[in-house]
Motif scaffolding. Sequence first.
Motif, mmCIF file in Angstrom:
data_model
loop_
_atom_site.group_PDB
_atom_site.id
_atom_site.type_symbol
_atom_site.label_atom_id
_atom_site.label_comp_id
_atom_site.label_asym_id
_atom_site.label_seq_id
_atom_site.Cartn_x
_atom_site.Cartn_y
_atom_site.Cartn_z
ATOM 1 N N ASN A 70 0.617 -1.224 0.217
ATOM 2 C CA ASN A 70 -0.251 0.222 0.126
ATOM 3 C C ASN A 70 1.291 1.144 0.121
ATOM 4 N N VAL A 71 1.363 1.860 -1.182
ATOM 5 C CA VAL A 71 1.563 3.223 -1.226
ATOM 6 C C VAL A 71 0.991 4.858 -2.092
ATOM 7 N N VAL A 72 1.626 5.426 -1.594
ATOM 8 C CA VAL A 72 1.204 6.476 -2.471
ATOM 9 C C VAL A 72 1.662 7.236 -3.378
ATOM 10 N N PRO A 73 1.922 8.268 -4.174
ATOM 11 C CA PRO A 73 1.679 9.290 -4.824
ATOM 12 C C PRO A 73 2.570 10.542 -4.548
ATOM 13 N N PRO A 74 3.848 10.913 -4.744
ATOM 14 C CA PRO A 74 4.237 11.782 -4.122
ATOM 15 C C PRO A 74 3.590 13.327 -4.619
ATOM 16 N N TYR A 75 3.376 13.721 -3.451
ATOM 17 C CA TYR A 75 3.055 15.646 -3.748
ATOM 18 C C TYR A 75 3.777 15.331 -4.631
ATOM 19 N N LYS A 76 3.275 17.176 -5.656
ATOM 20 C CA LYS A 76 3.928 17.746 -6.739
ATOM 21 C C LYS A 76 4.944 18.229 -6.768
ATOM 22 N N ASP A 77 4.923 18.949 -5.091
ATOM 23 C CA ASP A 77 6.627 20.255 -4.848
ATOM 24 C C ASP A 77 7.333 18.574 -4.572
ATOM 25 N N GLU A 78 6.818 17.936 -3.973
ATOM 26 C CA GLU A 78 8.438 17.053 -3.451
ATOM 27 C C GLU A 78 8.287 16.502 -4.999
ATOM 28 N N ALA A 79 7.475 16.233 -5.696
ATOM 29 C CA ALA A 79 8.279 15.404 -7.039
ATOM 30 C C ALA A 79 9.117 16.514 -7.771
ATOM 31 N N GLN A 80 8.839 17.481 -7.841
ATOM 32 C CA GLN A 80 9.705 18.348 -8.140
ATOM 33 C C GLN A 80 10.576 18.676 -8.205
ATOM 34 N N ARG A 111 15.867 3.549 -17.966
ATOM 35 C CA ARG A 111 14.781 3.997 -19.224
ATOM 36 C C ARG A 111 13.881 4.907 -17.893
ATOM 37 N N VAL A 112 13.730 4.591 -17.164
ATOM 38 C CA VAL A 112 12.132 5.333 -16.221
ATOM 39 C C VAL A 112 12.788 5.362 -14.310
ATOM 40 N N PHE A 113 12.530 6.862 -13.997
ATOM 41 C CA PHE A 113 12.679 6.851 -13.047
ATOM 42 C C PHE A 113 11.434 6.763 -12.378
ATOM 43 N N GLN A 114 10.588 6.425 -11.379
ATOM 44 C CA GLN A 114 9.362 6.471 -10.547
ATOM 45 C C GLN A 114 10.128 6.676 -9.038
ATOM 46 N N LEU A 115 8.909 7.781 -9.003
ATOM 47 C CA LEU A 115 8.356 8.264 -7.175
ATOM 48 C C LEU A 115 7.868 7.533 -6.296
ATOM 49 N N ILE A 116 7.697 7.029 -5.491
ATOM 50 C CA ILE A 116 6.682 6.777 -5.133
ATOM 51 C C ILE A 116 6.840 7.869 -3.639
ATOM 52 N N GLY A 117 5.764 7.895 -2.862
ATOM 53 C CA GLY A 117 5.540 9.182 -1.645
ATOM 54 C C GLY A 117 5.691 9.121 -0.711
#
Length: 325
Positions: A70-80, A111-117
């Motif tokens: 169970n994971v959540v995506p990052p907030y936009k500001d944190e991802a930036q 080829r891919v970076f994925q961020l998890i919040g």
Amino acid sequence: MKYLKILMLFVCSLAIVACDNDEPSSESIFDTTPRERSVFEQWLLKHYTDPYNIDFIYRYVDSQTSQTYNVVPPYKDEAQAMAILIKHIWIESYVEVMDGDPTFIKTYAPRVFQLIGSKQYTGDGSEVLGTAEGGLKITLFGVNHINIDNPYMDVTSPFHIRNTKEYDLNYYIFKTLHHEFCHILNQTANYQEEFQTVSVERQRSGDWVNVGDSLAPAYGFVSGYASKEHREDFAEIFSLYVTHTPEAWQTILKQAKKLSNEEVYSSATWWEQRSKTPEADIEQKLKYVRDYFADIWGIDIDKLRDIVLRRTAEVKDMDLRKLPD
């Protein structure tokens, strides 16, 4: 029967129409309307995709995310903020150590970076800092814990202290990035077989989670995770070495010597009646790591460390809420 005949005639008429119009339509069945990119997405295209062929995923995508946790995506500001930091500290350090040539990072970077919040934990209670999948993708966790306006990066303490208020980006993100990238490079060109034999009898594959980082040097490892097996040992040595100061490395060696001289370790059978020391093992394995990167990839890891540390120090003067040109 009357209705059956009518139905059959109707089906036949459809078949005739279908045969008369069997030329494929030029219109796609998919929505081909160009998607409008946000300012951040345009920046990612310019600074990740176009120069390095890297897809930077920060939105939640089912197909790209493990359904086991169970994971959540990052907030936009944190991802930036994370995108800015990874470019400055990680990508551009390899470009710089290659004298400004982006070919190495473009060829071998995932080829891919994925961020998890959120953070991710396994069944044994250990925390997953990052994953590398087939040399094509790196996933980083815990992005929502970043302090955007005052990012914390500890380059002087080699033994990470868990459960602290500060979210150490050097430990959770950048050491992890170098670690996972090391795995990718090892899959392309393997390291020396001799490395695998240095600490094999002291590995703790079954209970490495019980080996604290500050205790690991007693066994000849730079971290508890390094004691799991030789592949992790190699990647841990490299990633810790290039993300920490020379003084931090000496702290590891001093800890190894201190613990091995204490009574509880003085008669330990794993040191073959004291014919060798844990610090000697660590230094020997570092030499293998240094030679591997120099001979196979043309990278001086001491030069790379200097670049990484300098770029890390520069972050204090950066505005992570503003996309750089």
